[in-house]
Design a protein around this motif. Structure first.
Motif, PDB file in Angstrom:
ATOM      1  N   VAL A   1       0.948  -1.092   0.053  1.00 16.92           N
ATOM      2  CA  VAL A   1      -0.169   0.015  -0.054  1.00 16.92           C
ATOM      3  C   VAL A   1       0.897   1.143   0.214  1.00 16.92           C
ATOM      4  O   VAL A   1       1.716   1.391   0.798  1.00 16.92           O
ATOM      5  N   LYS A   2       0.656   2.155  -0.984  1.00 18.40           N
ATOM      6  CA  LYS A   2       1.529   3.256  -1.193  1.00 18.40           C
ATOM      7  C   LYS A   2       0.798   4.559  -0.737  1.00 18.40           C
ATOM      8  O   LYS A   2      -0.438   4.632  -1.408  1.00 18.40           O
ATOM      9  N   ILE A   3       1.160   5.380   0.306  1.00 17.17           N
ATOM     10  CA  ILE A   3       0.727   6.350   0.715  1.00 17.17           C
ATOM     11  C   ILE A   3       1.226   7.635   0.409  1.00 17.17           C
ATOM     12  O   ILE A   3       2.392   8.016   0.881  1.00 17.17           O
ATOM     13  N   THR A   4       1.001   8.582  -0.382  1.00 14.97           N
ATOM     14  CA  THR A   4       1.447  10.012  -0.558  1.00 14.97           C
ATOM     15  C   THR A   4       0.499  11.014  -0.410  1.00 14.97           C
ATOM     16  O   THR A   4      -0.890  10.833  -0.159  1.00 14.97           O
TER      17      THR A   4
ATOM     18  N   TYR B   1      -0.962  20.948   2.061  1.00 15.37           N
ATOM     19  CA  TYR B   1      -1.274  19.641   1.214  1.00 15.37           C
ATOM     20  C   TYR B   1      -2.594  19.655   0.935  1.00 15.37           C
ATOM     21  O   TYR B   1      -3.756  20.090   1.785  1.00 15.37           O
ATOM     22  N   ARG B   2      -3.108  19.202  -0.079  1.00 12.26           N
ATOM     23  CA  ARG B   2      -4.529  18.977  -0.591  1.00 12.26           C
ATOM     24  C   ARG B   2      -5.566  18.332   0.227  1.00 12.26           C
ATOM     25  O   ARG B   2      -5.096  17.080   0.583  1.00 12.26           O
TER      26      ARG B   2
ATOM     27  N   ASP C   1      -4.136  11.972   2.455  1.00 11.57           N
ATOM     28  CA  ASP C   1      -3.506  11.034   1.815  1.00 11.57           C
ATOM     29  C   ASP C   1      -4.063  10.440   0.413  1.00 11.57           C
ATOM     30  O   ASP C   1      -5.416  10.467   0.432  1.00 11.57           O
ATOM     31  N   LEU C   2      -3.348  10.203  -0.432  1.00 10.91           N
ATOM     32  CA  LEU C   2      -3.626   9.517  -1.645  1.00 10.91           C
ATOM     33  C   LEU C   2      -3.181   7.969  -1.495  1.00 10.91           C
ATOM     34  O   LEU C   2      -1.902   7.729  -1.467  1.00 10.91           O
ATOM     35  N   VAL C   3      -4.117   7.013  -1.606  1.00 14.03           N
ATOM     36  CA  VAL C   3      -3.616   5.681  -1.424  1.00 14.03           C
ATOM     37  C   VAL C   3      -3.667   4.758  -2.601  1.00 14.03           C
ATOM     38  O   VAL C   3      -4.609   4.920  -3.317  1.00 14.03           O
ATOM     39  N   GLU C   4      -2.553   4.362  -2.936  1.00 13.77           N
ATOM     40  CA  GLU C   4      -2.433   3.318  -4.136  1.00 13.77           C
ATOM     41  C   GLU C   4      -2.084   1.908  -3.882  1.00 13.77           C
ATOM     42  O   GLU C   4      -1.068   1.752  -2.991  1.00 13.77           O
ATOM     43  N   PHE C   5      -2.780   0.888  -4.327  1.00 11.44           N
ATOM     44  CA  PHE C   5      -2.351  -0.371  -4.223  1.00 11.44           C
ATOM     45  C   PHE C   5      -1.524  -1.031  -5.342  1.00 11.44           C
ATOM     46  O   PHE C   5      -1.657  -1.081  -6.379  1.00 11.44           O
ATOM     47  N   LEU C   6      -0.294  -1.679  -5.065  1.00  4.36           N
ATOM     48  CA  LEU C   6       0.751  -2.124  -5.738  1.00  4.36           C
ATOM     49  C   LEU C   6       0.855  -3.452  -5.620  1.00  4.36           C
ATOM     50  O   LEU C   6       0.583  -3.886  -4.517  1.00  4.36           O
ATOM     51  N   ILE C   7       1.090  -4.268  -6.873  1.00  2.17           N
ATOM     52  CA  ILE C   7       1.301  -5.695  -6.710  1.00  2.17           C
ATOM     53  C   ILE C   7       2.471  -6.054  -7.532  1.00  2.17           C
ATOM     54  O   ILE C   7       2.523  -5.702  -8.834  1.00  2.17           O
ATOM     55  N   SER C   8       3.033  -7.139  -7.350  1.00  5.76           N
ATOM     56  CA  SER C   8       3.671  -8.229  -8.060  1.00  5.76           C
ATOM     57  C   SER C   8       3.141  -9.544  -7.908  1.00  5.76           C
ATOM     58  O   SER C   8       3.231 -10.064  -6.781  1.00  5.76           O
TER      59      SER C   8
END
Length: 213
Positions: free
Chosen positions: A39-42, A61-62, A69-76
């Motif tokens: 989980v990537k939080i920016t 910050y917006r 937070d902008l939350v993105e799910f990453l996977i391999s």
């Protein structure tokens, strides 16, 4: 607001490792054995007009409805592959299983009343299909589940069964859906086992599948 969003961000950051581990465990059970889920939080710096921002330190910050937070799910999904956003990595069948894994982990917190899984059995063996079916059955305690499947190991877990057919009429192709009674349910699952020619053996196998706990 800055104090509140900071607390939200800290809580999100604390829980991401635990959630990632639980989702990876679910994915392994669903046939994606070597998944690396993160989980990537920016945050997005604010520039421009308006007042939808908070100040942290010397930066703006917006502000979004659920914090900054902008939350993105990453996977391999394979060993040696770079980790990337889910939409850029996973196939259709993998995305369905990733969604199922996430929903299983987050089921009691998720307010969505209905989930639709379209051909979640893509690239899945019979043994894994049974686990996928069980996961959906557990998830159905908290959500209504509609699953489109071609595997009897998944279909057997449903409370209600429908068959969808395409028909040609008046120069057009039409779709027809019909709810199955108990006898028709056995016959359709038997077709999934043996094809259009239903045999005695496939009918018995269908009955046995439907009787399993």
């Amino acid at each position: 607001l800055a104090k509140i969003t900071k607390i939200i961000s800290e809580n999100r950051t604390k829980i991401t490792g635990k959630i990632s581990g639980e989702i990876e465990k679910q994915l392994s059970q669903l046939g994606i054995a070597n998944a690396d889920f993160q989980v990537k939080i920016t945050k997005q710096e604010f520039s421009g007009n308006g007042n939808d921002f908070v100040i942290e330190g010397e930066k703006k910050y917006r502000l979004f409805p659920n914090g900054t937070d902008l939350v993105e799910f990453l996977i391999s999904t394979n060993i040696g592959e770079d980790i990337k956003p889910i939409a850029k990595v996973a196939s259709g069948g993998e995305i369905s299983r990733v969604m199922l894994a996430m929903k299983t982990v987050l089921a009691r917190k998720d307010k969505l009343p209905l989930l639709i899984f379209d051909e979640i059995d893509t690239g899945v063996s019979g043994r894994i299909a049974s686990k996928v079916g069980k996961a959906m059955k557990i998830l159905s305690v908290h959500h209504q589940i509609i699953a489109i499947t071609h595997l009897p190991q998944i279909a057997r877990f449903a409370d209600y069964h429908f068959v969808v057919e395409k028909l040609s009429a008046h120069g057009r192709v039409l779709s027809k859906i019909k709810q199955l009674d108990d006898k028709e349910k056995i016959e359709e699952i038997a077709k999934l086992i043996s094809g259009d020619t239903v045999t005695t053996a496939s009918l018995e196998s269908a009955k046995e599948l439907l009787l399993k706990e």
